[in-house]
Design a protein around this motif. Sequence first.
Motif, PDB file in Angstrom:
ATOM      1  N   LEU A 110       0.729  -0.827  -0.283  1.00 37.21           N
ATOM      2  CA  LEU A 110      -0.499   0.058   0.061  1.00 37.21           C
ATOM      3  C   LEU A 110       0.921   1.175   0.375  1.00 37.21           C
ATOM      4  CD1 LEU A 110      -2.446   1.285   0.569  1.00 37.21           C
ATOM      5  CD2 LEU A 110      -2.661   0.613   2.509  1.00 37.21           C
ATOM      6  N   THR A 113       2.141   1.687  -3.515  1.00 40.36           N
ATOM      7  CA  THR A 113       1.366   2.259  -4.516  1.00 40.36           C
ATOM      8  C   THR A 113       0.599   3.372  -4.713  1.00 40.36           C
ATOM      9  OG1 THR A 113       0.592  -0.180  -4.322  1.00 40.36           O
ATOM     10  CG2 THR A 113      -1.178   1.238  -5.081  1.00 40.36           C
ATOM     11  N   ARG A 232      -5.661   5.115   1.118  1.00 36.55           N
ATOM     12  CA  ARG A 232      -6.084   4.212   2.028  1.00 36.55           C
ATOM     13  C   ARG A 232      -7.101   2.947   0.735  1.00 36.55           C
ATOM     14  NH1 ARG A 232      -8.441   8.874   3.973  1.00 36.55           N
ATOM     15  NH2 ARG A 232      -7.551   8.483   6.465  1.00 36.55           N
ATOM     16  N   SER A 233      -7.479   1.415   0.918  1.00 39.98           N
ATOM     17  CA  SER A 233      -7.231   0.263   0.509  1.00 39.98           C
ATOM     18  C   SER A 233      -8.355  -0.637   0.631  1.00 39.98           C
ATOM     19  CB  SER A 233      -6.115  -0.262  -0.067  1.00 39.98           C
ATOM     20  OG  SER A 233      -6.613  -1.348  -0.642  1.00 39.98           O
ATOM     21  N   LYS A 235      -8.976  -3.341   0.153  1.00 41.65           N
ATOM     22  CA  LYS A 235      -8.259  -4.758   0.385  1.00 41.65           C
ATOM     23  C   LYS A 235      -7.180  -4.355   1.311  1.00 41.65           C
ATOM     24  CE  LYS A 235      -9.598  -4.986  -5.139  1.00 41.65           C
ATOM     25  NZ  LYS A 235      -8.908  -5.881  -6.130  1.00 41.65           N
ATOM     26  N   LYS A 236      -6.584  -3.606   1.239  1.00 38.88           N
ATOM     27  CA  LYS A 236      -5.153  -4.034   2.522  1.00 38.88           C
ATOM     28  C   LYS A 236      -5.777  -3.385   3.797  1.00 38.88           C
ATOM     29  CE  LYS A 236      -2.394  -4.792  -1.005  1.00 38.88           C
ATOM     30  NZ  LYS A 236      -1.951  -5.879  -0.667  1.00 38.88           N
TER      31      LYS A 236
END
Length: 253
Positions: A110, A113, A232-233, A235-236
């Motif tokens: 994260l 990315t 933010r994600s 998925k994570k």
Amino acid sequence: MKDEFTLDMLDFPSAWNRGEGDWAGIAATMKRGETVEVIQEVGSTLWQNSLPDNHSLYWEGENLSTIKGRIWISFTQRRFAPESTLPKVQLHPRVLWVGIGCEGGTPRELIETAIQNVCRGAHLAESAIAGIATVDTKAGEVGLLELCAGRNWPLKTFAADILNSVEVPNPSNVVAQKVGTKSVAEAAALCAIAQIVTARQHQETQISISHPRLSAFGAVSHPLLVPKKIFRSEKKLGSVTVAVAVCPIDYLG
């Protein structure tokens, strides 16, 4: 021929990274003795002192009759038009310091990315990144350590009271309540630059800086290229805050 001027003769610092472009075309142009324009926006200019008398390089702003190639030395990630017949290349001195704030346990993926997204959005070359800076309580953050080890980036950390003394464009009272400083990402990026400049000033009485916007560290109110952005994600776990500042001195470590 002994009097040929070749690309290999350019004594660029080894820490600079070759970017995209037609390097074979530039090499051929120089070997033929044709005019190559150099546009240097950042980084040390000491490499110019070793140029031979027969070099065919010219600098931006000079009266050029015919340009057969161009070398950009900057932190910008340029996109060259594929239809252009003029060979162009880019070199990236390591002048960008990325300030990072993150929640505990935020994974490397994260953080990486988020940095990539910031670089793409601001047209910054990832290979111009010198290192990462953050608050000292994140010195053992696994995701940060894995990222720095994998990308060979140094990690600079600063105490919260030091960060809190830095003027930033986007202070946060919420962050201050959590970590003791109104800013982590923006302040850390600026502190990394100040530390490098201060160290150099101890070594030299005068610094030669090539960046036209940063003739001295105090020449602009904030050398922030990218103010803080939060990622933010779904998925994570975790969240990341990223800010990017440019240093007038390239990192050669």
